[in-house]
Design a protein around this motif. Structure first.
Motif, PDB file in Angstrom:
ATOM      1  N   GLN A  55       0.816  -1.211   0.000  1.00  0.00           N
ATOM      2  CA  GLN A  55       0.000   0.000   0.000  1.00  0.00           C
ATOM      3  C   GLN A  55       0.849   1.260   0.000  1.00  0.00           C
ATOM      4  OE1 GLN A  55      -3.388   0.133  -0.328  1.00  0.00           O
ATOM      5  NE2 GLN A  55      -3.035   2.320  -0.588  1.00  0.00           N
ATOM      6  N   VAL A  56       1.996   1.208   0.660  1.00  0.00           N
ATOM      7  CA  VAL A  56       2.884   2.371   0.679  1.00  0.00           C
ATOM      8  C   VAL A  56       3.251   2.787  -0.740  1.00  0.00           C
ATOM      9  CG1 VAL A  56       5.204   3.149   1.306  1.00  0.00           C
ATOM     10  CG2 VAL A  56       3.812   1.944   2.979  1.00  0.00           C
ATOM     11  N   GLN A  57       3.439   1.799  -1.616  1.00  0.00           N
ATOM     12  CA  GLN A  57       3.832   2.106  -2.996  1.00  0.00           C
ATOM     13  C   GLN A  57       2.740   2.846  -3.760  1.00  0.00           C
ATOM     14  OE1 GLN A  57       7.034   1.454  -3.768  1.00  0.00           O
ATOM     15  NE2 GLN A  57       7.107   0.734  -1.645  1.00  0.00           N
ATOM     16  N   ALA A  58       1.478   2.676  -3.352  1.00  0.00           N
ATOM     17  CA  ALA A  58       0.374   3.357  -4.043  1.00  0.00           C
ATOM     18  C   ALA A  58       0.428   4.855  -3.825  1.00  0.00           C
ATOM     19  CB  ALA A  58      -0.959   2.801  -3.564  1.00  0.00           C
ATOM     20  N   ASN A  59       0.865   5.277  -2.640  1.00  0.00           N
ATOM     21  CA  ASN A  59       1.124   6.695  -2.353  1.00  0.00           C
ATOM     22  C   ASN A  59      -0.106   7.580  -2.504  1.00  0.00           C
ATOM     23  OD1 ASN A  59       2.886   8.715  -1.496  1.00  0.00           O
ATOM     24  ND2 ASN A  59       3.355   9.341  -3.603  1.00  0.00           N
ATOM     25  N   HIS A  60      -1.276   7.059  -2.133  1.00  0.00           N
ATOM     26  CA  HIS A  60      -2.477   7.895  -2.104  1.00  0.00           C
ATOM     27  C   HIS A  60      -3.468   7.301  -1.107  1.00  0.00           C
ATOM     28  CE1 HIS A  60      -4.869   4.959  -4.345  1.00  0.00           C
ATOM     29  NE2 HIS A  60      -3.852   4.848  -5.179  1.00  0.00           N
ATOM     30  N   PRO A  61      -4.289   8.136  -0.477  1.00  0.00           N
ATOM     31  CA  PRO A  61      -5.222   7.621   0.534  1.00  0.00           C
ATOM     32  C   PRO A  61      -6.378   6.853  -0.079  1.00  0.00           C
ATOM     33  CG  PRO A  61      -5.566   9.976   0.221  1.00  0.00           C
ATOM     34  CD  PRO A  61      -4.357   9.609  -0.591  1.00  0.00           C
ATOM     35  N   ILE A  62      -6.865   5.874   0.661  1.00  0.00           N
ATOM     36  CA  ILE A  62      -8.081   5.157   0.280  1.00  0.00           C
ATOM     37  C   ILE A  62      -9.248   5.932   0.862  1.00  0.00           C
ATOM     38  CG2 ILE A  62      -9.390   3.020   0.546  1.00  0.00           C
ATOM     39  CD1 ILE A  62      -6.705   1.558   0.825  1.00  0.00           C
ATOM     40  N   ARG A  63     -10.053   6.524  -0.007  1.00  0.00           N
ATOM     41  CA  ARG A  63     -11.115   7.396   0.471  1.00  0.00           C
ATOM     42  C   ARG A  63     -12.380   7.190  -0.363  1.00  0.00           C
ATOM     43  NH1 ARG A  63     -15.455  10.723   1.103  1.00  0.00           N
ATOM     44  NH2 ARG A  63     -15.049  12.531   2.435  1.00  0.00           N
ATOM     45  N   PRO A  64     -13.186   6.142  -0.058  1.00  0.00           N
ATOM     46  CA  PRO A  64     -14.437   5.947  -0.794  1.00  0.00           C
ATOM     47  C   PRO A  64     -15.429   7.067  -0.484  1.00  0.00           C
ATOM     48  CG  PRO A  64     -13.808   3.986   0.455  1.00  0.00           C
ATOM     49  CD  PRO A  64     -12.974   5.108   0.953  1.00  0.00           C
ATOM     50  N   ARG A  65     -16.401   7.251  -1.363  1.00  0.00           N
ATOM     51  CA  ARG A  65     -17.502   8.171  -1.111  1.00  0.00           C
ATOM     52  C   ARG A  65     -18.657   7.421  -0.475  1.00  0.00           C
ATOM     53  NH1 ARG A  65     -18.328  12.797  -3.821  1.00  0.00           N
ATOM     54  NH2 ARG A  65     -19.879  13.078  -2.177  1.00  0.00           N
ATOM     55  N   ALA A  66     -19.459   8.156   0.294  1.00  0.00           N
ATOM     56  CA  ALA A  66     -20.657   7.580   0.895  1.00  0.00           C
ATOM     57  C   ALA A  66     -21.851   7.810  -0.022  1.00  0.00           C
ATOM     58  CB  ALA A  66     -20.919   8.204   2.261  1.00  0.00           C
ATOM     59  N   ARG A  67     -22.748   6.844  -0.093  1.00  0.00           N
ATOM     60  CA  ARG A  67     -24.009   7.025  -0.821  1.00  0.00           C
ATOM     61  C   ARG A  67     -25.037   7.523   0.181  1.00  0.00           C
ATOM     62  NH1 ARG A  67     -28.362   3.644  -1.928  1.00  0.00           N
ATOM     63  NH2 ARG A  67     -27.263   1.861  -1.007  1.00  0.00           N
ATOM     64  N   TYR A  68     -25.316   8.823   0.133  1.00  0.00           N
ATOM     65  CA  TYR A  68     -26.162   9.460   1.135  1.00  0.00           C
ATOM     66  C   TYR A  68     -27.605   8.982   1.026  1.00  0.00           C
ATOM     67  CZ  TYR A  68     -28.427  13.117   3.860  1.00  0.00           C
ATOM     68  OH  TYR A  68     -29.179  13.802   4.788  1.00  0.00           O
ATOM     69  N   VAL A  69     -28.181   8.552   2.145  1.00  0.00           N
ATOM     70  CA  VAL A  69     -29.564   8.090   2.176  1.00  0.00           C
ATOM     71  C   VAL A  69     -30.344   8.789   3.287  1.00  0.00           C
ATOM     72  CG1 VAL A  69     -29.034   5.816   1.182  1.00  0.00           C
ATOM     73  CG2 VAL A  69     -28.934   6.131   3.665  1.00  0.00           C
ATOM     74  N   GLY A  70     -29.807   9.903   3.783  1.00  0.00           N
ATOM     75  CA  GLY A  70     -30.466  10.610   4.879  1.00  0.00           C
ATOM     76  C   GLY A  70     -31.492  11.619   4.391  1.00  0.00           C
ATOM     77  N   PRO A  71     -31.959  12.474   5.295  1.00  0.00           N
ATOM     78  CA  PRO A  71     -32.965  13.497   4.940  1.00  0.00           C
ATOM     79  C   PRO A  71     -32.451  14.405   3.835  1.00  0.00           C
ATOM     80  CG  PRO A  71     -32.709  13.331   7.318  1.00  0.00           C
ATOM     81  CD  PRO A  71     -31.603  12.535   6.722  1.00  0.00           C
ATOM     82  N   SER A  72     -33.354  14.787   2.927  1.00  0.00           N
ATOM     83  CA  SER A  72     -32.947  15.622   1.793  1.00  0.00           C
ATOM     84  C   SER A  72     -33.344  17.078   1.929  1.00  0.00           C
ATOM     85  CB  SER A  72     -33.571  15.060   0.498  1.00  0.00           C
ATOM     86  OG  SER A  72     -34.995  15.067   0.597  1.00  0.00           O
ATOM     87  N   GLU A  73     -34.099  17.395   2.997  1.00  0.00           N
ATOM     88  CA  GLU A  73     -34.509  18.789   3.166  1.00  0.00           C
ATOM     89  C   GLU A  73     -33.288  19.690   3.283  1.00  0.00           C
ATOM     90  OE1 GLU A  73     -35.630  16.259   4.752  1.00  0.00           O
ATOM     91  OE2 GLU A  73     -37.779  16.164   4.363  1.00  0.00           O
ATOM     92  N   GLY A  74     -33.288  20.756   2.501  1.00  0.00           N
ATOM     93  CA  GLY A  74     -32.188  21.708   2.549  1.00  0.00           C
ATOM     94  C   GLY A  74     -31.038  21.353   1.632  1.00  0.00           C
ATOM     95  N   ILE A  75     -31.050  20.135   1.064  1.00  0.00           N
ATOM     96  CA  ILE A  75     -29.965  19.737   0.165  1.00  0.00           C
ATOM     97  C   ILE A  75     -30.276  20.132  -1.262  1.00  0.00           C
ATOM     98  CG2 ILE A  75     -28.665  17.775  -0.760  1.00  0.00           C
ATOM     99  CD1 ILE A  75     -28.983  16.401   1.895  1.00  0.00           C
ATOM    100  N   TYR A  76     -31.552  19.910  -1.665  1.00  0.00           N
ATOM    101  CA  TYR A  76     -31.917  20.161  -3.054  1.00  0.00           C
ATOM    102  C   TYR A  76     -32.650  21.495  -3.161  1.00  0.00           C
ATOM    103  CZ  TYR A  76     -30.919  15.216  -3.356  1.00  0.00           C
ATOM    104  OH  TYR A  76     -30.315  13.993  -3.290  1.00  0.00           O
TER     105      TYR A  76
END
Length: 386
Positions: A365-386
């Motif tokens: 993993q050290v050789q990859a030289n970048h962080p593992i950072r997946p995104r979350a699939r948001y499933v929470g309240p949508s009020e105020g987002i859209y």
């Protein structure tokens, strides 16, 4: 028709009206007033088609990513180990065949890819004073935490230096869980056999350690790789893997199986299995998604172990009632029972063996030289987002 009604656009996009209106306000979808009804808007067909294609692509990625985190497709490239056609391979070599003669130290040389003529030196003992606690688990956690507090980050360091440090981290965990070495204890398997006062068990201990060395991108290995991807020290990465290993759905399964075994001794294997399944809990020590025909690691050890009760009866009941075959947790527990090893021996074998694989993945993993950072699939309240 160049323009579409809201109902037509929503049907194509398969989104809520708020999402459609948000994309219009952001300039991603062109809209105009409907000449036939000024109260309504029309939406440009080409923009809707483009957004639909992007939405479908995103949805496919979401599904694939979610499934990959739950026994799906591979999510990280690795040259360390793989399961193929029901067999486990370490850098292309069959792990079961390696276990016939190899030591865990041999596997470390293989998985850490030591440079020709420069094998990593595996110290027999950690230079720090032995840690005394009530359990091997506690000692391992504390030893790794203490190293994590002082060891340097992995980022930007030469591979040879990291391999040398990997050997020291392995020595630290070994000393914490097995105690300091005694005279003639030249391998980890011999150290464990001597610490448990079971010299006749050394060969089976050696085989078990080799078979536990690595197993693709399991939960503890993934946790380690995430930690190392941030530049954390080798000890910190192993600590992340070690804590993850303790869960009952991973390395802690042997303790769960111990409870199932105790129930079988009291009520019989068939009743114990039936009651466990009725509770909705996963059946410990049986089945593995990577081995539909049975865990190859378990089979390798079970072929060399005696049939004992209630283990044989539990295996028969689990296959009859759940269609599941024994996995490596079953084999490690039977090994401990057959040689009268300590109750925590299965976990110790799992942790010390897997530490070699964790460190191999850390070096990779050290050789990859970048962080593992997946995104979350948001499933929470949508009020105020859209």
């Amino acid at each position: 028709m160049v323009w579409m009604t809201a109902a037509e656009a929503l049907k194509v996009l398969n989104v809520r009206p708020q999402t459609l209106y948000a994309n219009v306000s952001r300039g991603k979808i062109r809209a105009k007033t409907d000449d036939a009804d000024p109260r309504r808007s029309l939406y440009h067909r080409d923009d809707i088609a483009r957004m639909a294609q992007r939405s479908n692509g995103r949805r496919k990625i979401d599904v694939v990513s979610a499934q990959a985190m739950q026994w799906g497709d591979p999510v990280l490239p690795s040259a360390i180990s793989t399961v193929h056609n029901g067999r486990l391979f370490y850098r292309g070599q069959d792990a079961a065949e390696l276990s016939v003669t190899a030591t865990l130290e041999d596997i470390a040389m293989l998985l850490w890819q030591s440079e020709p003529g420069q094998p990593p030196s595996l110290p027999l003992a950690d230079s720090a004073a032995p840690i005394v606690t009530d359990s091997a688990l506690g000692a391992g956690l504390l030893a790794l935490a203490l190293r994590s507090a002082g060891d340097p980050p992995t980022l930007g360091r030469p591979a040879a230096d990291l391999r040398a440090e990997a050997a020291c981290v392995l020595a630290t965990l070994t000393q914490a869980m097995a105690g300091p070495p005694t005279a003639g204890a030249c391998t980890i398997s011999r150290r464990l056999a001597q610490a448990w006062q079971r010299p006749d068990a050394e060969d089976m201990i050696r085989r078990a350690l080799v078979l536990m060395a690595d197993h693709e991108l399991n939960a503890s290995t993934f946790a380690l790789r995430v930690a190392i991807s941030t530049g954390a020290s080798l000890a910190a990465g192993v600590l992340a893997g070690f804590t993850t290993l303790t869960g009952p759905l991973h390395g802690g399964a042997s303790a769960e199986f111990g409870r199932l075994t105790a129930a079988a001794k009291l009520h019989g294997a068939e009743t114990a299995i039936g009651q466990w399944l009725a509770s909705g809990r996963p059946l410990p020590a049986f089945g593995h998604p990577l081995y539909p025909e049975g865990d190859a690691r378990a089979r390798t050890l079970l072929n060399l172990l005696p049939k004992m009760e209630p283990y044989a009866a539990l295996a028969a009941a689990a296959e009859a009632q759940a269609g599941e075959l024994p996995n490596i947790d079953f084999a490690l527990t039977l090994l401990a029972a057959a040689h009268q090893l300590p109750d925590d021996a299965p976990f110790i074998l799992f942790a010390l063996g897997r530490c070699v694989g964790w460190l191999a993945h850390a070096l990779e993993q050290v050789q990859a030289n970048h962080p593992i950072r997946p995104r979350a699939r948001y499933v929470g309240p949508s009020e105020g987002i859209y």
